[in-house]
Enzyme design. Structure first.
Site, mmCIF file in Angstrom:
data_model
loop_
_atom_site.group_PDB
_atom_site.id
_atom_site.type_symbol
_atom_site.label_atom_id
_atom_site.label_comp_id
_atom_site.label_asym_id
_atom_site.label_seq_id
_atom_site.Cartn_x
_atom_site.Cartn_y
_atom_site.Cartn_z
ATOM 1 N N LYS A 161 1.339 -0.971 -0.019
ATOM 2 C CA LYS A 161 0.008 0.200 0.201
ATOM 3 C C LYS A 161 0.829 1.054 -0.256
ATOM 4 C CE LYS A 161 -4.245 -2.214 1.993
ATOM 5 N NZ LYS A 161 -5.105 -1.747 3.378
ATOM 6 N N ASP B 127 -10.215 2.600 2.386
ATOM 7 C CA ASP B 127 -9.993 2.013 3.706
ATOM 8 C C ASP B 127 -11.267 3.002 4.874
ATOM 9 O OD1 ASP B 127 -9.048 -0.035 3.712
ATOM 10 O OD2 ASP B 127 -7.430 0.260 3.408
HETATM 11 P P1 NAP Z 1 -0.286 -3.664 10.817
HETATM 12 O O1 NAP Z 1 0.243 -2.468 10.428
HETATM 13 O O2 NAP Z 1 0.363 -4.921 11.133
HETATM 14 O O3 NAP Z 1 -0.809 -3.296 12.466
HETATM 15 C C1 NAP Z 1 -1.359 -4.124 13.373
HETATM 16 C C2 NAP Z 1 -1.532 -3.768 14.286
HETATM 17 O O4 NAP Z 1 -2.119 -5.115 15.870
HETATM 18 C C3 NAP Z 1 -0.681 -2.720 15.150
HETATM 19 O O5 NAP Z 1 -1.045 -1.905 16.183
HETATM 20 C C4 NAP Z 1 -0.182 -3.537 16.385
HETATM 21 O O6 NAP Z 1 0.754 -3.707 17.269
HETATM 22 C C5 NAP Z 1 -1.096 -4.817 16.536
HETATM 23 N N1 NAP Z 1 -0.818 -5.596 17.419
HETATM 24 C C6 NAP Z 1 0.021 -6.958 16.424
HETATM 25 N N2 NAP Z 1 -0.295 -8.214 17.677
HETATM 26 C C7 NAP Z 1 -0.482 -7.500 18.692
HETATM 27 C C8 NAP Z 1 -0.197 -8.232 19.792
HETATM 28 N N3 NAP Z 1 -0.573 -9.602 19.683
HETATM 29 N N4 NAP Z 1 -0.959 -7.438 20.953
HETATM 30 C C9 NAP Z 1 -1.817 -6.242 20.695
HETATM 31 N N5 NAP Z 1 -1.450 -5.551 19.812
HETATM 32 C C10 NAP Z 1 -0.961 -6.527 18.985
HETATM 33 O O7 NAP Z 1 -2.167 -4.189 10.316
HETATM 34 P P2 NAP Z 1 -3.182 -3.486 10.093
HETATM 35 O O8 NAP Z 1 -3.292 -3.113 7.987
HETATM 36 O O9 NAP Z 1 -3.333 -1.777 10.505
HETATM 37 O O10 NAP Z 1 -4.683 -4.370 10.044
HETATM 38 C C11 NAP Z 1 -4.770 -4.930 11.154
HETATM 39 C C12 NAP Z 1 -5.867 -5.331 11.282
HETATM 40 O O11 NAP Z 1 -7.123 -4.844 10.278
HETATM 41 C C13 NAP Z 1 -5.533 -6.979 10.444
HETATM 42 O O12 NAP Z 1 -6.693 -8.623 11.023
HETATM 43 C C14 NAP Z 1 -6.617 -6.494 9.225
HETATM 44 O O13 NAP Z 1 -7.132 -7.805 8.846
HETATM 45 C C15 NAP Z 1 -7.599 -5.797 9.487
HETATM 46 N N6 NAP Z 1 -7.936 -4.693 8.396
HETATM 47 C C16 NAP Z 1 -9.221 -4.750 7.947
HETATM 48 C C17 NAP Z 1 -10.300 -4.296 6.581
HETATM 49 C C18 NAP Z 1 -11.630 -4.558 6.789
HETATM 50 O O14 NAP Z 1 -12.099 -3.445 5.888
HETATM 51 N N7 NAP Z 1 -12.816 -4.929 7.864
HETATM 52 C C19 NAP Z 1 -8.981 -3.571 6.629
HETATM 53 C C20 NAP Z 1 -7.631 -3.752 6.787
HETATM 54 C C21 NAP Z 1 -7.394 -4.067 7.811
HETATM 55 P P3 NAP Z 1 2.598 -3.436 17.277
HETATM 56 O O15 NAP Z 1 2.436 -1.602 17.349
HETATM 57 O O16 NAP Z 1 2.514 -2.954 18.820
HETATM 58 O O17 NAP Z 1 3.153 -4.076 16.687
#
Ligand code: NAP
Length: 280
Positions: free
Chosen positions: A66, A102
């Protein structure tokens, strides 16, 4: 002649977009084929250059590209430039335009599916990754009164809040939930195949009776957080509506037509049910 659009990412095999975008094109009588374009980073420039062909409408972009696609595009719209991330590319006469649907998809889901207008309301976001950034921006644009951000790694929440400015604020500790209208899980906790599929990202004991609990994780549809919220009698919204509305906005950018949202929901639910059946 068929036209083409697809999803660029690595991997892309899990994506639901081909299922619900194909259903939308078919419903509208459009001869458009939606493809999976699995693209390792080294192949990204060539993949993006190929979008300039006259028979290509554009693309969706997902993890991990992205941010990396931005320098390969001709113009990047306001929301995408501020988010520093593009999830939709539109080919207009060989010029490539980048958008980010998004955050706007999240706000559309709140409005259309939870019937909540974010203006003037208080939000607590859990997580500070790419999804949290897009959602926070869209909530600020929709005039949310308070956008508090808590993250496992506090420095990331602090950086995000500093980038966004007020009303975004980083919190070092999880606050009492009674202060908020809406809690949004933007972490990967509760996601199938993620780091903690059976956990909820925050306890809900301090929630007031009117709290809306949103989990943007959509696989599974019912996450541990949503299950706990429902057991407490709280309002809930899952991640599928955000996914569908970001796709609906992309569909409208590619075609200029209103997206058949109901058709897209039905196709996505069918595909999820098919996968859950196959996994059993
Ligand atoms: P990302 O950029 O990798 O961010 C991941 C987030 O999760 C960070 O804040 C990370 O915290 C936290 N995290 C990961 N493992 C953790 C743990 N064990 N304990 C606590 N916090 C944890 O991912 P993203 O792209 O933002 O996506 C996040 C989620 O949203 C995913 O599940 C994705 O599938 C979902 N999503 C859904 C949509 C939709 O359309 N519904 C769209 C986009 C994303 P740290 O900073 O501490 O690592």
């Amino acid at each position: 002649m068929s036209r083409h659009v697809g999803i660029i990412g690595h991997p892309v095999g899990h994506s639901l977009s081909p299922a619900f975008q194909s259903a939308a094109f078919a419903h509208c009588g459009l001869d458009v084929v939606y493809e999976r374009w699995d693209t390792p980073l080294a192949d990204l420039p060539g993949r993006v250059a190929a979008l300039r062909a006259p028979d290509v409408l554009g693309a969706n972009v997902t993890v991990p590209h992205k941010e990396a696609v931005i320098p390969l595009l001709d113009e990047v719209g306001g929301q995408a430039a501020r988010a520093g991330a593009v999830n939709t590319i539109v080919n207009r006469d060989g010029r490539l335009f980048g958008f980010n649907t998004d955050g706007p998809g999240f706000v559309a889901a709140l409005r259309q599916e939870a019937l909540v207008e974010p203006g003037g309301r208080s939000f607590l976001l859990l997580g500070a990754g790419g999804a949290a950034r897009g959602i926070a921006l869209a909530l600020i644009d929709a005039r949310a009164a308070r956008v508090d951000i808590w993250n496992r790694t506090p420095a990331r929440a602090a950086d995000l809040a500093a980038d966004l400015g007020p009303p975004a604020r980083a919190l070092a500790d999880l606050p009492a939930l009674g202060l908020y209208d809406c809690l949004v899980n933007c972490t990967t906790i509760g996601m199938r195949g993620g780091p903690a599929p059976d956990a909820a990202p925050a306890p809900l004991e301090s929630a007031g009776p009117d709290l809306l609990v949103v989990d943007i994780v959509y696989a599974p549809l019912e996450t541990p957080l949503l299950r706990e919220a429902a057991a407490r009698g709280l309002h809930t919204l899952g991640g599928l509506p955000m996914l569908i509305y970001q796709g609906a906005l992309a569909f409208e950018l590619w075609t200029g037509l209103p997206a058949p949202v109901d058709v897209m929901f039905a196709a996505a639910r069918n595909e999820l049910a098919r996968r859950e059946g196959a996994a059993r």
